[in-house]
Design a protein around this motif. Structure first.
Motif, PDB file in Angstrom:
ATOM      1  N   THR A   1      -0.845  -1.903 -15.962  1.00 57.47           N
ATOM      2  CA  THR A   1      -2.084  -1.718 -15.208  1.00 57.47           C
ATOM      3  C   THR A   1      -2.230  -0.274 -14.758  1.00 57.47           C
ATOM      4  OG1 THR A   1      -2.093  -4.012 -14.430  1.00 57.47           O
ATOM      5  CG2 THR A   1      -3.323  -2.415 -13.122  1.00 57.47           C
ATOM      6  N   LEU A   2      -1.179   0.275 -14.170  1.00 58.54           N
ATOM      7  CA  LEU A   2      -1.220   1.664 -13.715  1.00 58.54           C
ATOM      8  C   LEU A   2      -1.351   2.620 -14.897  1.00 58.54           C
ATOM      9  CD1 LEU A   2       1.521   1.535 -10.920  1.00 58.54           C
ATOM     10  CD2 LEU A   2      -0.953   1.215 -10.706  1.00 58.54           C
ATOM     11  N   GLN A   3      -0.661   2.305 -15.988  1.00 58.49           N
ATOM     12  CA  GLN A   3      -0.743   3.147 -17.183  1.00 58.49           C
ATOM     13  C   GLN A   3      -2.159   3.145 -17.744  1.00 58.49           C
ATOM     14  OE1 GLN A   3       2.024   4.893 -18.528  1.00 58.49           O
ATOM     15  NE2 GLN A   3       0.472   5.911 -19.780  1.00 58.49           N
ATOM     16  N   ALA A   4      -2.785   1.976 -17.790  1.00 60.18           N
ATOM     17  CA  ALA A   4      -4.141   1.870 -18.333  1.00 60.18           C
ATOM     18  C   ALA A   4      -5.154   2.621 -17.485  1.00 60.18           C
ATOM     19  CB  ALA A   4      -4.545   0.400 -18.457  1.00 60.18           C
ATOM     20  N   ALA A   5      -4.863   2.760 -16.206  1.00 55.52           N
ATOM     21  CA  ALA A   5      -5.752   3.496 -15.310  1.00 55.52           C
ATOM     22  C   ALA A   5      -5.534   4.997 -15.398  1.00 55.52           C
ATOM     23  CB  ALA A   5      -5.559   3.025 -13.874  1.00 55.52           C
ATOM     24  N   GLY A   6      -4.523   5.429 -16.147  1.00 55.36           N
ATOM     25  CA  GLY A   6      -4.224   6.849 -16.225  1.00 55.36           C
ATOM     26  C   GLY A   6      -3.455   7.354 -15.032  1.00 55.36           C
ATOM     27  N   ALA A   7      -2.828   6.439 -14.280  1.00 55.11           N
ATOM     28  CA  ALA A   7      -2.003   6.800 -13.121  1.00 55.11           C
ATOM     29  C   ALA A   7      -0.673   6.079 -13.248  1.00 55.11           C
ATOM     30  CB  ALA A   7      -2.707   6.423 -11.827  1.00 55.11           C
ATOM     31  N   PRO A   8       0.170   6.442 -14.224  1.00 52.89           N
ATOM     32  CA  PRO A   8       1.394   5.695 -14.501  1.00 52.89           C
ATOM     33  C   PRO A   8       2.337   5.643 -13.307  1.00 52.89           C
ATOM     34  CG  PRO A   8       1.422   7.813 -15.615  1.00 52.89           C
ATOM     35  CD  PRO A   8       0.035   7.628 -15.089  1.00 52.89           C
ATOM     36  N   ALA A   9       3.115   4.584 -13.258  1.00 50.18           N
ATOM     37  CA  ALA A   9       4.056   4.402 -12.152  1.00 50.18           C
ATOM     38  C   ALA A   9       5.114   5.497 -12.172  1.00 50.18           C
ATOM     39  CB  ALA A   9       4.714   3.035 -12.242  1.00 50.18           C
ATOM     40  N   ALA A  10       5.276   6.172 -11.043  1.00 51.81           N
ATOM     41  CA  ALA A  10       6.360   7.140 -10.901  1.00 51.81           C
ATOM     42  C   ALA A  10       7.658   6.439 -10.508  1.00 51.81           C
ATOM     43  CB  ALA A  10       5.995   8.186  -9.847  1.00 51.81           C
ATOM     44  N   ARG A  11       7.515   5.301  -9.809  1.00 55.15           N
ATOM     45  CA  ARG A  11       8.685   4.538  -9.365  1.00 55.15           C
ATOM     46  C   ARG A  11       8.259   3.117  -9.060  1.00 55.15           C
ATOM     47  NH1 ARG A  11       9.484   6.628  -4.646  1.00 55.15           N
ATOM     48  NH2 ARG A  11       9.479   4.824  -3.281  1.00 55.15           N
ATOM     49  N   ILE A  12       9.099   2.168  -9.453  1.00 55.19           N
ATOM     50  CA  ILE A  12       8.881   0.761  -9.107  1.00 55.19           C
ATOM     51  C   ILE A  12      10.128   0.286  -8.378  1.00 55.19           C
ATOM     52  CG2 ILE A  12       8.426  -1.575  -9.937  1.00 55.19           C
ATOM     53  CD1 ILE A  12       7.104  -0.339 -12.402  1.00 55.19           C
ATOM     54  N   ASP A  13       9.985   0.036  -7.082  1.00 59.70           N
ATOM     55  CA  ASP A  13      11.115  -0.415  -6.260  1.00 59.70           C
ATOM     56  C   ASP A  13      11.267  -1.929  -6.342  1.00 59.70           C
ATOM     57  OD1 ASP A  13      11.602   2.153  -5.510  1.00 59.70           O
ATOM     58  OD2 ASP A  13      10.870   1.947  -3.453  1.00 59.70           O
ATOM     59  N   LEU A  14      12.506  -2.375  -6.523  1.00 64.80           N
ATOM     60  CA  LEU A  14      12.814  -3.799  -6.604  1.00 64.80           C
ATOM     61  C   LEU A  14      13.632  -4.236  -5.391  1.00 64.80           C
ATOM     62  CD1 LEU A  14      14.008  -4.093 -10.320  1.00 64.80           C
ATOM     63  CD2 LEU A  14      11.724  -4.622  -9.431  1.00 64.80           C
ATOM     64  N   GLY A  15      13.333  -5.420  -4.892  1.00 62.84           N
ATOM     65  CA  GLY A  15      14.132  -6.051  -3.852  1.00 62.84           C
ATOM     66  C   GLY A  15      14.226  -7.540  -4.123  1.00 62.84           C
ATOM     67  N   HIS A  16      14.844  -8.289  -3.204  1.00 64.94           N
ATOM     68  CA  HIS A  16      14.970  -9.738  -3.426  1.00 64.94           C
ATOM     69  C   HIS A  16      15.006 -10.436  -2.076  1.00 64.94           C
ATOM     70  CE1 HIS A  16      16.111 -13.564  -5.073  1.00 64.94           C
ATOM     71  NE2 HIS A  16      16.177 -13.065  -6.303  1.00 64.94           N
TER      72      HIS A  16
ATOM     73  N   SER B   1       9.717 -15.528  -2.158  1.00 68.89           N
ATOM     74  CA  SER B   1      10.967 -16.282  -2.209  1.00 68.89           C
ATOM     75  C   SER B   1      12.020 -15.664  -3.122  1.00 68.89           C
ATOM     76  CB  SER B   1      10.678 -17.712  -2.695  1.00 68.89           C
ATOM     77  OG  SER B   1      10.086 -17.685  -3.989  1.00 68.89           O
ATOM     78  N   GLY B   2      11.657 -14.697  -3.947  1.00 70.59           N
ATOM     79  CA  GLY B   2      12.601 -14.143  -4.913  1.00 70.59           C
ATOM     80  C   GLY B   2      12.431 -12.651  -5.066  1.00 70.59           C
ATOM     81  N   ILE B   3      12.407 -12.191  -6.310  1.00 72.08           N
ATOM     82  CA  ILE B   3      12.243 -10.759  -6.589  1.00 72.08           C
ATOM     83  C   ILE B   3      10.897 -10.278  -6.053  1.00 72.08           C
ATOM     84  CG2 ILE B   3      11.807  -9.118  -8.467  1.00 72.08           C
ATOM     85  CD1 ILE B   3      14.037 -10.476 -10.029  1.00 72.08           C
ATOM     86  N   VAL B   4      10.905  -9.135  -5.376  1.00 66.82           N
ATOM     87  CA  VAL B   4       9.676  -8.471  -4.931  1.00 66.82           C
ATOM     88  C   VAL B   4       9.704  -7.044  -5.461  1.00 66.82           C
ATOM     89  CG1 VAL B   4       9.308  -9.883  -2.878  1.00 66.82           C
ATOM     90  CG2 VAL B   4      10.747  -7.848  -2.725  1.00 66.82           C
ATOM     91  N   PHE B   5       8.511  -6.453  -5.644  1.00 71.34           N
ATOM     92  CA  PHE B   5       8.476  -5.084  -6.160  1.00 71.34           C
ATOM     93  C   PHE B   5       7.269  -4.340  -5.607  1.00 71.34           C
ATOM     94  CE2 PHE B   5       6.110  -7.628  -9.215  1.00 71.34           C
ATOM     95  CZ  PHE B   5       4.998  -6.853  -9.517  1.00 71.34           C
ATOM     96  N   ALA B   6       7.380  -3.011  -5.637  1.00 70.06           N
ATOM     97  CA  ALA B   6       6.309  -2.128  -5.182  1.00 70.06           C
ATOM     98  C   ALA B   6       6.217  -0.965  -6.155  1.00 70.06           C
ATOM     99  CB  ALA B   6       6.593  -1.630  -3.769  1.00 70.06           C
ATOM    100  N   GLY B   7       5.024  -0.733  -6.690  1.00 75.52           N
ATOM    101  CA  GLY B   7       4.813   0.357  -7.636  1.00 75.52           C
ATOM    102  C   GLY B   7       4.158   1.551  -6.975  1.00 75.52           C
ATOM    103  N   TYR B   8       4.730   2.736  -7.194  1.00 76.13           N
ATOM    104  CA  TYR B   8       4.243   3.975  -6.594  1.00 76.13           C
ATOM    105  C   TYR B   8       3.748   4.921  -7.679  1.00 76.13           C
ATOM    106  CZ  TYR B   8       6.720   2.366  -2.420  1.00 76.13           C
ATOM    107  OH  TYR B   8       7.153   1.622  -1.353  1.00 76.13           O
ATOM    108  N   CYS B   9       2.691   5.688  -7.345  1.00 75.08           N
ATOM    109  CA  CYS B   9       2.121   6.669  -8.269  1.00 75.08           C
ATOM    110  C   CYS B   9       2.260   8.074  -7.690  1.00 75.08           C
ATOM    111  CB  CYS B   9       0.639   6.376  -8.529  1.00 75.08           C
ATOM    112  SG  CYS B   9       0.307   4.762  -9.238  1.00 75.08           S
ATOM    113  N   GLN B  10       2.252   9.066  -8.580  1.00 75.74           N
ATOM    114  CA  GLN B  10       2.245  10.454  -8.124  1.00 75.74           C
ATOM    115  C   GLN B  10       0.983  10.713  -7.303  1.00 75.74           C
ATOM    116  OE1 GLN B  10       4.442  12.760  -8.325  1.00 75.74           O
ATOM    117  NE2 GLN B  10       5.895  12.065  -9.884  1.00 75.74           N
ATOM    118  N   GLY B  11       1.138  11.475  -6.215  1.00 73.95           N
ATOM    119  CA  GLY B  11      -0.018  11.835  -5.413  1.00 73.95           C
ATOM    120  C   GLY B  11      -0.358  10.847  -4.329  1.00 73.95           C
ATOM    121  N   ARG B  12       0.485   9.818  -4.149  1.00 72.07           N
ATOM    122  CA  ARG B  12       0.212   8.823  -3.118  1.00 72.07           C
ATOM    123  C   ARG B  12       1.533   8.344  -2.552  1.00 72.07           C
ATOM    124  NH1 ARG B  12      -3.437   4.976  -1.260  1.00 72.07           N
ATOM    125  NH2 ARG B  12      -2.493   2.952  -0.817  1.00 72.07           N
ATOM    126  N   SER B  13       1.671   8.397  -1.210  1.00 70.94           N
ATOM    127  CA  SER B  13       2.931   8.012  -0.587  1.00 70.94           C
ATOM    128  C   SER B  13       3.094   6.507  -0.455  1.00 70.94           C
ATOM    129  CB  SER B  13       3.047   8.660   0.798  1.00 70.94           C
ATOM    130  OG  SER B  13       1.967   8.266   1.627  1.00 70.94           O
TER     131      SER B  13
END
Length: 396
Positions: A147-162, A269-281
């Motif tokens: 989704t982020l790639q298609a928007a032209g704002a690829p993910a700089a980091r995807i944080d995983l937790g559980h 209840s399980g894996i959670v994630f957050a996707g970050y892009c360049q230019g946005r904290s």
């Protein structure tokens, strides 16, 4: 007060922004359709008890409430569509097996999420129901990245937790209810001094594990450290194994670990994630597993998904400029029927070819100046003119 002023944190989308939003919406929904996701459109309002199922106090505070004059029951204006889509899967579709759904529409917040946030996010998301294993989480994380790639704002980091790690620690420590929610908030803030105070009377091994969580972030080596300091119980072993497997199977994505970056206390209840892009904290996309949320609607289903505010993504998106239009000046009032028909046919052919054509109203003129802006506000770089009995397009 001027009548045309809008409430705080609510804004109009003017032509340029509206065009970008619609272009991005279509692009992303086409992406989801290509992956087999079906579009649903939940209603703007629902009975409050249904709308807030599993959502918790935070969503309750964000929800506008009103009384239904027909039934006398309390209604809510949706502040999030996740529970609504879970209701559609569990109660209305009622299909066996795996179901993939997507959605995109406005939601309304009684209070903005932060000082810069809109109270009317344009929420877009995708969900998988009916599949409990890691493959569904992997598909959702990959689709969020796409989704982020298609928007032209690829993910700089995807944080995983559980969430399973946190919930297991709470069970082992005998913490529940408000106490559990308090620890959840302290972990989100990585408030180590407060955690030290709150765990002062815990068993040493559990206290060490809880205080380690805010420091367990980084690359894959974090998992080895987590296995050393966290309790050796099956639920935690399974959570760490799932995170390890997800990273192994998506080595092409910028995946990182943060075992205290948690969200969705009341339903994840399980894996959670957050996707970050360049230019946005702040995180651009949030997601994770929320098994069992459909139980309140009559059928508990495994579920995993993500959502984002397409208005925020649009600010970072790389999108093509709207094509300039062709200006077709109006004919003289005394023009004959044949001339009018020929002009109309020329305009229709151009539109069928995908061109934008301004069919000028009588007296509407193209004005010279920057970008050849018309009185109507549209930008034209060409004109439709009659030359030697034929209608042709030439530069303006």
């Amino acid at each position: 007060m001027m009548k045309w002023l809008l409430p705080e944190s609510v804004a109009d989308a003017l032509p340029d922004e509206a065009a970008r939003l619609e272009t991005l919406r279509r692009r992303l929904l086409d992406l989801y359709q290509a992956h087999g996701y079906e579009l649903v459109q939940p209603p703007l309002i629902e009975y409050l008890d249904s709308l807030l199922t599993g959502a918790g106090r935070e969503m309750d505070l964000r929800t506008f409430k009103l009384v239904d004059q027909g039934s006398g029951r309390t209604l809510g204006v949706r502040a999030d569509m996740t529970a609504q889509v879970a209701r559609i899967d569990a109660h209305l579709l009622n299909r066996a097996g795996v179901v993939r759904l997507c959605y995109c529409h406005s939601v309304l917040h009684a209070q903005p999420a932060d000082m810069q946030a809109s109270r009317e996010p344009f929420q877009l998301g995708a969900e998988i129901y009916g599949y409990a294993d890691l493959a569904a989480d992997l598909e959702i994380v990959r689709l969020a990245a796409a989704t982020l790639q298609a928007a032209g704002a690829p993910a700089a980091r995807i944080d995983l937790g559980h969430m399973g790690i946190f919930r297991t620690l709470m069970t082992l420590a005998g913490i529940n209810g408000e106490g559990e929610e308090n620890f959840f908030k302290l972990l989100q803030r990585k408030d180590i001094p407060a955690l030290e105070a709150e765990t002062a009377d815990w068993r040493p091994e559990l206290r060490a594990a809880m205080l380690a969580l805010p420091r367990l972030y980084g690359d894959r080596t974090v998992l080895a450290k987590a296995r050393e300091v966290l309790p050796k119980v099956p639920a935690i072993h399974k959570a760490l194994d799932d995170l390890d497997a997800l990273i192994s199977q998506a080595s092409d994505l910028p995946l990182y670990l943060d075992l205290s970056d948690l969200r969705g206390y009341h339903y994840h209840s399980g894996i959670v994630f957050a996707g970050y892009c360049q230019g946005r904290s702040a995180a651009m996309v949030l997601g994770g597993r929320y098994d069992g949320v459909g139980a309140a609607f009559g059928r508990a289903r495994p579920a995993t998904g993500f959502s984002l505010d397409i208005r925020e993504l649009c600010q970072l998106a790389t999108l093509p400029l709207a094509p300039a239009a062709i200006f077709a000046a109006a004919l003289p009032v005394d023009a004959n029927t044949d001339a009018r028909d020929a002009r109309a046919q020329a305009i229709q052919r151009l539109r069928e070819q995908g061109e934008r054509v301004i069919d000028a109203l009588p007296g509407e003129m193209q004005t010279p100046g920057v970008n050849d802006v018309l009185y109507s506000g549209s930008v034209c770089d060409r004109v439709l003119v009659l030359m030697q009995g034929k209608w042709i397009v030439q530069a303006s």
